[in-house]
Scaffold this motif. Sequence first.
Motif, PDB file in Angstrom:
ATOM      1  N   VAL A  36       0.834  -1.209   0.000  1.00 47.48           N
ATOM      2  CA  VAL A  36       0.000   0.000   0.000  1.00 47.48           C
ATOM      3  C   VAL A  36       0.862   1.250   0.000  1.00 47.48           C
ATOM      4  CG1 VAL A  36      -1.684   1.326   1.347  1.00 47.48           C
ATOM      5  CG2 VAL A  36      -1.968  -1.141   1.072  1.00 47.48           C
ATOM      6  N   LEU A  37       1.911   1.249   0.805  1.00 45.39           N
ATOM      7  CA  LEU A  37       2.792   2.411   0.913  1.00 45.39           C
ATOM      8  C   LEU A  37       3.433   2.745  -0.428  1.00 45.39           C
ATOM      9  CD1 LEU A  37       5.254   2.985   3.805  1.00 45.39           C
ATOM     10  CD2 LEU A  37       5.948   3.411   1.476  1.00 45.39           C
ATOM     11  N   LEU A  38       4.031   1.765  -1.079  1.00 46.54           N
ATOM     12  CA  LEU A  38       4.736   2.035  -2.327  1.00 46.54           C
ATOM     13  C   LEU A  38       3.766   2.336  -3.470  1.00 46.54           C
ATOM     14  CD1 LEU A  38       7.529   2.387  -3.496  1.00 46.54           C
ATOM     15  CD2 LEU A  38       7.509  -0.040  -4.100  1.00 46.54           C
ATOM     16  N   LYS A  39       2.664   1.612  -3.549  1.00 46.97           N
ATOM     17  CA  LYS A  39       1.656   1.877  -4.591  1.00 46.97           C
ATOM     18  C   LYS A  39       1.136   3.306  -4.467  1.00 46.97           C
ATOM     19  CE  LYS A  39      -2.775   0.143  -6.410  1.00 46.97           C
ATOM     20  NZ  LYS A  39      -3.480   1.410  -6.473  1.00 46.97           N
ATOM     21  N   THR A  40       0.817   3.725  -3.263  1.00 53.74           N
ATOM     22  CA  THR A  40       0.304   5.072  -3.029  1.00 53.74           C
ATOM     23  C   THR A  40       1.345   6.124  -3.385  1.00 53.74           C
ATOM     24  OG1 THR A  40      -1.139   4.238  -1.282  1.00 53.74           O
ATOM     25  CG2 THR A  40      -0.694   6.615  -1.293  1.00 53.74           C
ATOM     26  N   ALA A  41       2.599   5.896  -3.003  1.00 53.27           N
ATOM     27  CA  ALA A  41       3.654   6.870  -3.307  1.00 53.27           C
ATOM     28  C   ALA A  41       3.820   7.040  -4.816  1.00 53.27           C
ATOM     29  CB  ALA A  41       4.976   6.435  -2.671  1.00 53.27           C
ATOM     30  N   ILE A  42       3.845   5.929  -5.555  1.00 59.68           N
ATOM     31  CA  ILE A  42       4.006   6.010  -7.004  1.00 59.68           C
ATOM     32  C   ILE A  42       2.815   6.732  -7.635  1.00 59.68           C
ATOM     33  CG2 ILE A  42       4.139   4.666  -9.142  1.00 59.68           C
ATOM     34  CD1 ILE A  42       5.733   2.557  -7.468  1.00 59.68           C
ATOM     35  N   GLU A  43       1.609   6.426  -7.188  1.00 56.25           N
ATOM     36  CA  GLU A  43       0.421   7.099  -7.724  1.00 56.25           C
ATOM     37  C   GLU A  43       0.453   8.598  -7.430  1.00 56.25           C
ATOM     38  OE1 GLU A  43      -2.852   3.494  -7.571  1.00 56.25           O
ATOM     39  OE2 GLU A  43      -2.570   4.732  -5.783  1.00 56.25           O
ATOM     40  N   ARG A  44       0.840   8.977  -6.227  1.00 55.27           N
ATOM     41  CA  ARG A  44       0.877  10.398  -5.853  1.00 55.27           C
ATOM     42  C   ARG A  44       1.960  11.151  -6.632  1.00 55.27           C
ATOM     43  NH1 ARG A  44      -1.863  11.456  -0.637  1.00 55.27           N
ATOM     44  NH2 ARG A  44      -3.672  10.108  -0.880  1.00 55.27           N
ATOM     45  N   ILE A  45       3.116  10.513  -6.791  1.00 55.19           N
ATOM     46  CA  ILE A  45       4.183  11.149  -7.569  1.00 55.19           C
ATOM     47  C   ILE A  45       3.715  11.319  -9.007  1.00 55.19           C
ATOM     48  CG2 ILE A  45       6.507  10.836  -8.501  1.00 55.19           C
ATOM     49  CD1 ILE A  45       7.144   9.351  -5.807  1.00 55.19           C
ATOM     50  N   GLY A  46       3.093  10.285  -9.560  1.00 57.29           N
ATOM     51  CA  GLY A  46       2.569  10.377 -10.922  1.00 57.29           C
ATOM     52  C   GLY A  46       1.555  11.493 -11.066  1.00 57.29           C
ATOM     53  N   ALA A  47       0.660  11.635 -10.096  1.00 63.36           N
ATOM     54  CA  ALA A  47      -0.358  12.690 -10.158  1.00 63.36           C
ATOM     55  C   ALA A  47       0.274  14.073 -10.104  1.00 63.36           C
ATOM     56  CB  ALA A  47      -1.362  12.513  -9.020  1.00 63.36           C
ATOM     57  N   ALA A  48       1.348  14.222  -9.343  1.00 62.04           N
ATOM     58  CA  ALA A  48       2.016  15.519  -9.246  1.00 62.04           C
ATOM     59  C   ALA A  48       2.825  15.830 -10.502  1.00 62.04           C
ATOM     60  CB  ALA A  48       2.929  15.545  -8.019  1.00 62.04           C
ATOM     61  N   MET A  49       3.489  14.817 -11.052  1.00 61.35           N
ATOM     62  CA  MET A  49       4.336  15.038 -12.224  1.00 61.35           C
ATOM     63  C   MET A  49       3.523  15.151 -13.510  1.00 61.35           C
ATOM     64  SD  MET A  49       7.584  12.534 -11.418  1.00 61.35           S
ATOM     65  CE  MET A  49       8.587  13.031 -12.811  1.00 61.35           C
ATOM     66  N   LEU A  50       2.436  14.366 -13.590  1.00 58.31           N
ATOM     67  CA  LEU A  50       1.627  14.303 -14.808  1.00 58.31           C
ATOM     68  C   LEU A  50       0.151  14.457 -14.449  1.00 58.31           C
ATOM     69  CD1 LEU A  50       3.384  11.095 -16.119  1.00 58.31           C
ATOM     70  CD2 LEU A  50       3.800  13.398 -16.973  1.00 58.31           C
ATOM     71  N   PRO A  51      -0.282  15.648 -14.084  1.00 58.63           N
ATOM     72  CA  PRO A  51      -1.652  15.808 -13.583  1.00 58.63           C
ATOM     73  C   PRO A  51      -2.744  15.384 -14.558  1.00 58.63           C
ATOM     74  CG  PRO A  51      -0.504  17.942 -13.705  1.00 58.63           C
ATOM     75  CD  PRO A  51       0.469  16.888 -14.107  1.00 58.63           C
ATOM     76  N   ALA A  52      -2.469  15.403 -15.858  1.00 60.09           N
ATOM     77  CA  ALA A  52      -3.503  15.057 -16.835  1.00 60.09           C
ATOM     78  C   ALA A  52      -3.551  13.564 -17.145  1.00 60.09           C
ATOM     79  CB  ALA A  52      -3.273  15.833 -18.125  1.00 60.09           C
ATOM     80  N   ARG A  53      -2.566  12.795 -16.666  1.00 61.45           N
ATOM     81  CA  ARG A  53      -2.499  11.360 -16.981  1.00 61.45           C
ATOM     82  C   ARG A  53      -2.273  10.577 -15.695  1.00 61.45           C
ATOM     83  NH1 ARG A  53       2.238  11.405 -21.225  1.00 61.45           N
ATOM     84  NH2 ARG A  53       2.068   9.166 -20.989  1.00 61.45           N
ATOM     85  N   ALA A  54      -2.856   9.428 -15.628  1.00 65.46           N
ATOM     86  CA  ALA A  54      -2.681   8.572 -14.448  1.00 65.46           C
ATOM     87  C   ALA A  54      -1.669   7.482 -14.759  1.00 65.46           C
ATOM     88  CB  ALA A  54      -4.010   7.938 -14.045  1.00 65.46           C
ATOM     89  N   VAL A  55      -0.766   7.270 -13.830  1.00 67.11           N
ATOM     90  CA  VAL A  55       0.193   6.175 -13.961  1.00 67.11           C
ATOM     91  C   VAL A  55      -0.520   4.906 -13.511  1.00 67.11           C
ATOM     92  CG1 VAL A  55       2.397   5.239 -13.161  1.00 67.11           C
ATOM     93  CG2 VAL A  55       2.142   7.708 -13.504  1.00 67.11           C
ATOM     94  N   PRO A  56      -0.631   3.900 -14.393  1.00 61.66           N
ATOM     95  CA  PRO A  56      -1.335   2.670 -14.013  1.00 61.66           C
ATOM     96  C   PRO A  56      -0.488   1.817 -13.057  1.00 61.66           C
ATOM     97  CG  PRO A  56      -0.587   2.565 -16.304  1.00 61.66           C
ATOM     98  CD  PRO A  56      -0.192   3.904 -15.780  1.00 61.66           C
ATOM     99  N   VAL A  57      -0.903   1.760 -11.798  1.00 62.43           N
ATOM    100  CA  VAL A  57      -0.182   0.992 -10.789  1.00 62.43           C
ATOM    101  C   VAL A  57      -1.134  -0.062 -10.233  1.00 62.43           C
ATOM    102  CG1 VAL A  57       1.166   1.046  -8.649  1.00 62.43           C
ATOM    103  CG2 VAL A  57       1.140   3.050 -10.158  1.00 62.43           C
ATOM    104  N   THR A  58      -0.760  -1.321 -10.398  1.00 64.00           N
ATOM    105  CA  THR A  58      -1.534  -2.420  -9.844  1.00 64.00           C
ATOM    106  C   THR A  58      -0.703  -3.081  -8.756  1.00 64.00           C
ATOM    107  OG1 THR A  58      -0.687  -3.984 -11.475  1.00 64.00           O
ATOM    108  CG2 THR A  58      -2.740  -2.848 -12.026  1.00 64.00           C
TER     109      THR A  58
END
Length: 168
Positions: A36-58
């Motif tokens: 949960v910790l790493l998935k959330t961190a990657i998603e949050r970093i992706g949202a900050a770096m690329l606000p218009a696109r979501a990084v697909p993290v499963t």
Amino acid sequence: MLGMASAVERVLRAIRNCEPVMVYGDYDVDGTTATVLLKTAIERIGAAMLPARAVPVTYHVPHRIREGYGMQAGVLAAAAESGVRLVISVDTGIRAVAEAAEARRIGLDLIVTDHHLPDGMTELPECVAVINPAQPGCGYENKHLCGAAVAFKLAQALLIAAAEEMPD
């Protein structure tokens, strides 16, 4: 920690390119927390770096009875078939030499984060990076981190590196 710079570079490249990423955890409290910790961190970093696109993290947390402990080649194959290009293990993988070879064969990049001891193994998984303070040659001072703490250290390094890339 040994392997951290290579891991951070590969994960940030995946985020920048919106590559599908899978976090491969363990079924215990340490592994699920790390997942949960790493998935959330990657998603949050992706949202900050690329606000218009979501990084697909499963993620994949194995079923304790059906799958048991450790990485499974079948799960890696299914991930690759679904489009995943980067797998990051948390709280597992230090003994996954065969699975790392299979990941490479099917076109997956693998980063192993773990805290378990290699149990006298002379061979570590051949992959993008192994992050484990207990691995031979790692100068990190605290050799007794749990798996979630190792995942936290990767998340921390990712957040610092991403912040340095972000415009003010």
